[in-house]
Each structure stands twice: as C-alpha cells, then as structure tokens.
Motif scaffolding. Structure first.
Motif, PDB file in Angstrom:
ATOM      1  N   GLY A   1       2.671   1.854  -3.145  1.00  8.75           N
ATOM      2  CA  GLY A   1       1.716   2.246  -4.185  1.00  8.75           C
ATOM      3  C   GLY A   1       1.434   3.743  -4.185  1.00  8.75           C
ATOM      4  O   GLY A   1       1.044   4.319  -5.203  1.00  8.75           O
ATOM      5  N   LEU A   2       1.605   4.369  -3.032  1.00 10.78           N
ATOM      6  CA  LEU A   2       1.384   5.815  -2.948  1.00 10.78           C
ATOM      7  C   LEU A   2       2.378   6.582  -3.817  1.00 10.78           C
ATOM      8  O   LEU A   2       2.182   7.746  -4.126  1.00 10.78           O
ATOM      9  CB  LEU A   2       1.523   6.292  -1.499  1.00 10.78           C
ATOM     10  CG  LEU A   2       0.497   5.753  -0.496  1.00 10.78           C
ATOM     11  CD1 LEU A   2       0.830   6.229   0.898  1.00 10.78           C
ATOM     12  CD2 LEU A   2      -0.909   6.209  -0.882  1.00 10.78           C
TER      13      LEU A   2
ATOM     14  N   PHE B   1       0.824  -1.209   0.000  1.00 14.70           N
ATOM     15  CA  PHE B   1       0.000   0.000   0.000  1.00 14.70           C
ATOM     16  C   PHE B   1       0.859   1.260   0.000  1.00 14.70           C
ATOM     17  O   PHE B   1       0.663   2.162  -0.808  1.00 14.70           O
ATOM     18  CB  PHE B   1      -0.951   0.020   1.203  1.00 14.70           C
ATOM     19  CG  PHE B   1      -1.601   1.362   1.406  1.00 14.70           C
ATOM     20  CD1 PHE B   1      -2.518   1.845   0.485  1.00 14.70           C
ATOM     21  CD2 PHE B   1      -1.258   2.168   2.483  1.00 14.70           C
ATOM     22  CE1 PHE B   1      -3.097   3.100   0.635  1.00 14.70           C
ATOM     23  CE2 PHE B   1      -1.828   3.423   2.642  1.00 14.70           C
ATOM     24  CZ  PHE B   1      -2.754   3.888   1.718  1.00 14.70           C
ATOM     25  N   PHE B   2       1.837   1.311   0.907  1.00 15.78           N
ATOM     26  CA  PHE B   2       2.627   2.537   1.011  1.00 15.78           C
ATOM     27  C   PHE B   2       3.497   2.754  -0.224  1.00 15.78           C
ATOM     28  O   PHE B   2       3.655   3.884  -0.686  1.00 15.78           O
ATOM     29  CB  PHE B   2       3.454   2.538   2.295  1.00 15.78           C
ATOM     30  CG  PHE B   2       2.605   2.740   3.533  1.00 15.78           C
ATOM     31  CD1 PHE B   2       1.931   3.937   3.727  1.00 15.78           C
ATOM     32  CD2 PHE B   2       2.465   1.741   4.483  1.00 15.78           C
ATOM     33  CE1 PHE B   2       1.130   4.145   4.840  1.00 15.78           C
ATOM     34  CE2 PHE B   2       1.661   1.935   5.602  1.00 15.78           C
ATOM     35  CZ  PHE B   2       0.997   3.137   5.781  1.00 15.78           C
TER      36      PHE B   2
END
Ligand code: ADP
Ligand code: MG
Lengths: 383, 311
Positions: free
Chosen positions: B102-103, B99-100
């Motif tokens: 992907g930022l 997730f991180f």
C-alpha cells in the motif's frame, strides 16, 4: 501524499488496538487516577477544615488574636505549629491549609500598612480563598481601626481592645460547598497530565521501535516521505490523547458524578491544547536521544520530575520560591493554572495568555524536534 | 538498458570508507550477484541505492534517472529485501504484505490481488491469516521477501536473504529468485555464500573493503584462477593432521580443515602432491580420498585477496 498519510495512520491505529498493554496505559491508568483522587479527597467533603497556623509574630499580638478568631469559626480546627512543621503537615495532608504570620505583622498593621499573611492550601484555590476571606474579615476591621487612629498608637490600642473583646459575630456560613469535588477534579487532572505525557511519549517512541524492528527502513525505501511518516505518528498520538481526555472526563463527570466546576467543552479544549504540548515534548525527547534506551532514560528524567515541580501531585504553594519560578517554564503549570482559574469562575476566553503559552510550548517543542530530526536524516541515520 | 548505474560512489563513516569509489552497472534481466565477506560494504551500497543513506560522493541512477533528483521514481521501482527481518509481529502475514504494498499507492481490489499473489509466490498462501510469531525462521524470511515484491518492482534487491535458515527454505528462496527473474524482474542478490551466488547469478561482482575487485560471469571470474589449484583430501579423523606442517610445504598457499576434509590451495605449477601425502602418512592420518577441484569462486576470492571468504 494524503493517501500515504491515511495509510500510515490506519496502520498505527491497528497496531495500537491490537496491543493490550496500550489499552491499559492509555485508558485504564487515567481512570484509575480519577478513582485515586476520589479516595484522597472525595470523603472530606463535609468534614472539618483543618488549619495550621505558624505565628512568628509573638503570642500577644494581633496575629495571635486573628488565629484565635479563626479557631472559633464553625467547622474549623486550628493547630498552632512552627513553619517547618506546617509545611510538613500540608505535604502529608494532615492539614488542609496553613497560615503563616511573619514577624512584624501586627506592627505593620498598626501603622496602616497591609501586611500579607501567607496562606497555603493543599486543596487549591477554593480553600485558600475561604481562609483568606475569613482572615480578611477580622484583619479588615483591625486595619480600619488603624486607619481611624491614624498614627496615634494609644488610641489604636484602646479601640482595638474594644473590638477584640466585643464578642464579634462568628460567621456560620457552610463551608466549602463544592470545593471537595473541585479538589477531586484538580487532582484527577494532575494525574491525567502525567498519564497524557506517558502515553504521548510511548506513542512517539513507537517510531524508535520501528527503527529497531526495521519496518521503518522498509517504509523509508518506499516513496513515502519521512515527513508524512512523522505527521502520521503525531496524528495518531493526538487521536489517542483526545480519546483519553474525553473518556477520563466522562468517567469522572458522568459515571462518578463529580462536578468539575468547569464546562465540559472548555475543560476538554484546554486539555487538548496541553496534549499538543505533550506531543511536542515527546518528539523533543525522542529527537534528542540516540537510542531507544537513551530516550527512555531521558523521558524518565523529564516527565515525572516536571509533573512534580509543576504541581500535578502537590500544590506548588508548599514549594520554595525558586522552584515555583522554574515551574512557569513548564506547560503543566500553565494547564493547572488555567484549571484553577476556570474553577474560580473565569471563562476560557478570559485566559488568552494561558492559551497562547500552551500553544507556544507545543509549537516550540515541535519546531526544535523537527530541526533535530531533519538533521538526523541528513546525516543518514535511517539505518 | 541499465537498471542500475553506480558511478564513483563513496560512503564514509567518519574517516572510514565503507564504500570506496565504487562503479557498477546492472543490466535489465540479470541476476546480479554481489559477493563479499562480512563488512565488505554490501549493505551500505544497497542502502545508498534504496535512498536510505546518502552517498558521500558519486551518482546513482535507477532506470537512467538520478535517485537524488527523482527519489520517488527510484523508490517506486525498487523492492528491497532487508538483511534483517522487517515485518510487524502484530500484523498477520496478509496484513504485512498489504501494508507495505500500500505504501506504493496500491489500493482496493488490485492491492488485494497483488498481496495474495505475493504470498502465494513465497509459499505462504495458506498462512495468510497467521501471525509471524507462529512462523519458522525460514517462513519469516519468505514473508520478508513477499513484502518487497507485491508492488512488482523492476529491480529487486535482496540483502543476504538466506542467512541462518533451513535448507528447505533456502532452496525455496533460490527457486523463487529464478522465478522472479523469469517473470521479468532484475535482481541484485547479495551474499557471502559463494555456492548460492555461483548457482543462480548470471553476473557477479566481488566486493572487498568497499571496492569491486572483480566482475564478470562466473566463467570469466574463474578464468582469473590459472595459477592456483585446489586439492581436497578426505580423512577419517581430524586429530593430529598437522595443518601447520602442510602449510610449510612448498607451493601451498593456504590449508584448512573443514568437516573431515582437508582443503589445500597450492600454486598450480608446483607438483607437491607427493610431499602432501607423505606428510599425512607421517602424521598417521587415515586418508580416504584425494581429489583436485575445479576452480570455484572461493578460490577466485582467495587468489584476489589472499584470504578466505568466510574469514
Ligand atoms: N552507520 C555506520 N557507522 C559506522 N560504520 C558503519 C555503519 N554502517 C556500516 N558501517 C561499517 O561499514 C562497513 C561495511 O558494512 P556493511 O555494508 O554492513 O557490510 P556488509 O553488508 O558487506 O557485511 C563495516 O565495517 C561496518 O562496520
Ligand atoms: Mg550486510
């Protein structure tokens, strides 16, 4: 940008789906609300209509005769009470509807004026309309006599005497055919409003949680902007509320077979407009709070009391005028008002004012919140 | 090329200056140590560099670009390991890192590759599918690091990454800092443990009250300490040692006792060893060892501020 937004939306949805409590909060509670409404109103469908009458106009009066007339109607049971007792019994649901004749009622009628009796119902517009219609049938005739006798009181007395003792036809229309189901719907929506606000707040407050567990800090140190971040939160909020609305309505109409008296699409649409206002309100609450605890306290202070005031649990009819006036400043009131009108046979397109007001609430709340949040950012409250 | 330039930066909260007219440059390829006691202003500085706080005054540049003018560029080139854990308990280790990362715009197979690589790097490759709640404190800290490095930033900023963890994880983290550096990352390493800063950093800045009071390689810093010496005396029991009496001996700058070891700092030019020993004998301390220490960062800090780093 769009990419970031979808990435955040996806993450939020994953987190919600993983959280068992959220399923309970967002979906099970509204369904429980429908069941509770069914319990409260569902079985009174074919029963007798209990009407309480407070007559402040004296025992020998046209008002007293009108009360007598109502008591002779089929499936209607009349109890004579004083006004305070009447409101109490309505609140405790011991009677379905209450009629208050003010002092001087008969006198006004005799002089050709059209005095208003106050009709209050726990069951919403349907019952009020029915009692009103029955009463008008009687009083309408009396008014006609008054008109004929012009300002000749003796003539009026003679004519009225004849009419009152003529053994008038008692209407034997079946009472409240579908109103029971509409009541269930009305109450279920009342509960749904509360749960929508609670869900929306809890989803918005998720942003404070992310501040607390520092993941927010990490996101804000990445190229993702804070605006996209809030937008993603609002998106997920709207998705959850939409699912909540549709699921509750499906459960009510399809599973339990309760006819809301409003087309499914129109009911969904107006509820979704309210959902936007609910999201705006939640953003407002969070933006005005300095901490998690403060926003929780503020939400408690705002959500349930405004639901009460706007008639989600009791009809506003039994509330003092001042309170009723306050409730026009609450989005819940306008949703319930729309529901009332839709159940009364109007279409969504007949209610542009209600729709506009709900949209205005959503926009105003969101704008103020956006202003507050942007100010917070400028002073560096990220950490 | 400088990876980071901080020029005359001040950050005030109300009328309190947490960072006070600070200037600092970090060059490419350094492991830059940012050493200071709690409350010195280290985290505040880091938050300004990572655009989480706006500087009240001054300019910050990342890779030669002003962060206020090019925030996206600056943020994309930094990986921050926050002082406190910043991970989702409801996501697996793999999902957290993914997730991180992907930022920063990574998607698809590249994202998967980098995620696995980052987890492997911090030694959590076999724990990818586990949730952080089953992790020890040290493992969580390592995950916290993995979340900051998967997008391969030029500059990695670690804010006290070893606070409160077991020695094994601590060594692992120190090793990985070196490895990241070898792979070409510039690293800013914040700590209030002088030992680890001394161990891994190529250049060090000592911060106190929002100001940089000394800067240089550890050799340069230690050269500051020419006027004090450090004497360590091992005793069998700490009881009745009489630290106060030791402090009143001429030339003694500070005295404390730490795990059976009396640590004295004294002016270098005064020979007071005799008096110290006599005092200890008088107080019936059972002396086990006496040694003079080479100057360390602790004594540098003491020389500069008159306080101990841990106080
Ligand atoms: N948001 C804030 N508001 C007020 N004071 C703050 C804030 N953040 C940090 N400080 C103060 O600034 C000083 C430096 O804090 P910090 O940068 O966290 O120190 P360090 O990381 O070196 O331990 C401390 O005295 C702290 O209390
Ligand atoms: Mg700190």
């Amino acid at each position: 940008m769009r990419n970031d937004w979808l990435w955040l939306v996806r993450k939020n949805l994953t987190l919600i789906l993983r959280d068992r409590k959220s399923g309970l909060l967002h979906l099970i509670l509204p369904i429980a609300g429908v069941l509770l409404s069914l319990l409260l109103y569902g079985n009174t469908n074919s029963g007798t209509l209990h009407i309480g009458i407070a007559n402040n106009d004296g025992d020998v009066s046209i008002a007293a005769d009108a009360a007598d007339y109502l008591s002779r109607l089929e499936k209607v049971e009349v109890t004579m009470l004083d006004e305070a007792k009447l409101k109490e019994k309505i609140a405790s649901r011991e009677i379905d509807s209450g009629v208050v004749f003010p002092a001087g009622f008969s006198e006004k009628l005799k002089h050709g004026e059209a005095p208003a009796a106050d009709i209050v119902s726990i069951r919403g517009a349907q019952v009020t309309a029915y009692v009103g219609a029955m009463l008008n049938e009687y009083l309408g005739n009396t008014a006609a006599i008054a008109q004929t006798s012009a300002s000749n009181p003796e003539l009026f007395d003679r004519l009225y005497e004849d009419f009152a003792h003529s053994g008038y036809q008692v209407s034997s229309k079946t009472l409240r055919d579908s109103s029971g189901k509409k009541d269930v719907t009305y109450q279920a929506i009342g509960f749904l409003i509360l749960f929508m606000l609670t869900s929306s707040y809890s989803l918005t407050e998720f942003m404070s949680k992310e501040r607390e567990n520092r993941t927010f800090l990490r996101m804000m140190s990445s190229p993702v902007s804070s605006r996209i971040y809030v937008l993603a939160n609002v998106t997920v909020n709207a998705i959850v509320l939409a699912v909540q609305i549709v699921l509750t309505l499906i459960f009510m109409e399809v599973v339990l077979g309760i006819d809301a008296g409003v087309p499914f699409g129109e009911l969904t649409a107006i509820l979704f407009l309210f959902a936007l206002a609910a999201i705006g309100l939640s953003l407002l609450i969070v933006s005005f709070s300095s901490s998690n605890a403060a926003s929780a306290a503020l939400s408690n202070l705002v959500i349930t009391p405004t639901c009460l005031l706007s008639g989600c649990f009791f009809p506003t009819d039994i509330m003092p005028d001042a309170v009723r006036r306050i409730s026009s400043f609450l989005p819940q009131r306008w949703l319930l008002d729309s529901l009332d009108k839709l159940q009364g046979g109007e279409r969504l397109s007949d209610l542009p004012l209600n729709l506009a007001i709900l949209v205005a609430f959503a926009a105003a709340f969101a704008l103020i919140a956006a202003y507050r949040l942007s100010r917070k950012d400028n002073t560096g409250q990220f950490v | 090329m400088n990876v980071l330039d901080i020029r005359n930066v001040t950050k005030t909260f109300g009328d309190f200056a947490a960072v006070d007219n600070m200037s600092l440059s970090v060059r490419e390829g350094e492991i830059f140590g940012f050493l200071g006691a709690n409350g010195a202003g280290k985290s505040t500085t880091i938050h300004m560099v990572s655009s989480l706080l706006k500087a009240t005054k001054g300019d910050i540049e990342i890779l030669g670009k002003n962060i206020a003018k090019f925030p996206r560029f600056a943020k994309a080139n930094i990986g921050i390991v926050p002082q406190d854990l910043a991970i989702y308990e409801q996501l697996t280790a793999y999902e957290n890192v993914r997730f991180f990362a992907g930022l920063y715009g990574l998607r698809g197979s590249l994202l998967q590759e980098r995620t696995e690589e980052a987890l492997e790097f911090v030694g959590l490759g076999d724990k990818a599918k586990s949730f952080p709640k089953s992790f020890s404190g040290g493992m969580k800290r390592r995950l916290n690091i993995a979340c900051a490095i998967a997008h391969r930033p030029k500059l990695i900023i670690m804010d006290e990454p070893t606070v409160g963890i077991d020695p094994h994880s601590r060594n692992y983290i120190l090793q990985s800092v070196r490895k990241l550096n070898e792979m070409g990352c510039t690293i800013i390493y914040t700590s209030h443990y002088m030992e680890e800063v001394e161990e891994i950093c190529t250049r060090i800045a000592i911060v106190d009250h929002g100001k940089i009071i000394a800067e240089g390689t550890k050799e340069q810093l230690k050269a500051i300490v020419t006027d004090t010496k450090e004497i360590w005396i091992g005793v069998r029991s700490e009881e009745g040692v009489g630290i106060e009496a030791l402090r009143s001996i001429p030339g003694i700058v500070s005295a404390r006792i730490d795990d059976g070891m009396i640590k004295l700092q004294s002016k270098a030019e005064i020979n007071n060893l005799n008096e110290i020993i006599q005092q200890l004998i008088r107080s019936r301390a059972d002396i086990r060892s006496v040694e003079e220490q080479a100057p360390n960062l602790e004594s540098v800090f003491l020389t500069l501020t008159g306080r101990n780093l841990r106080d």
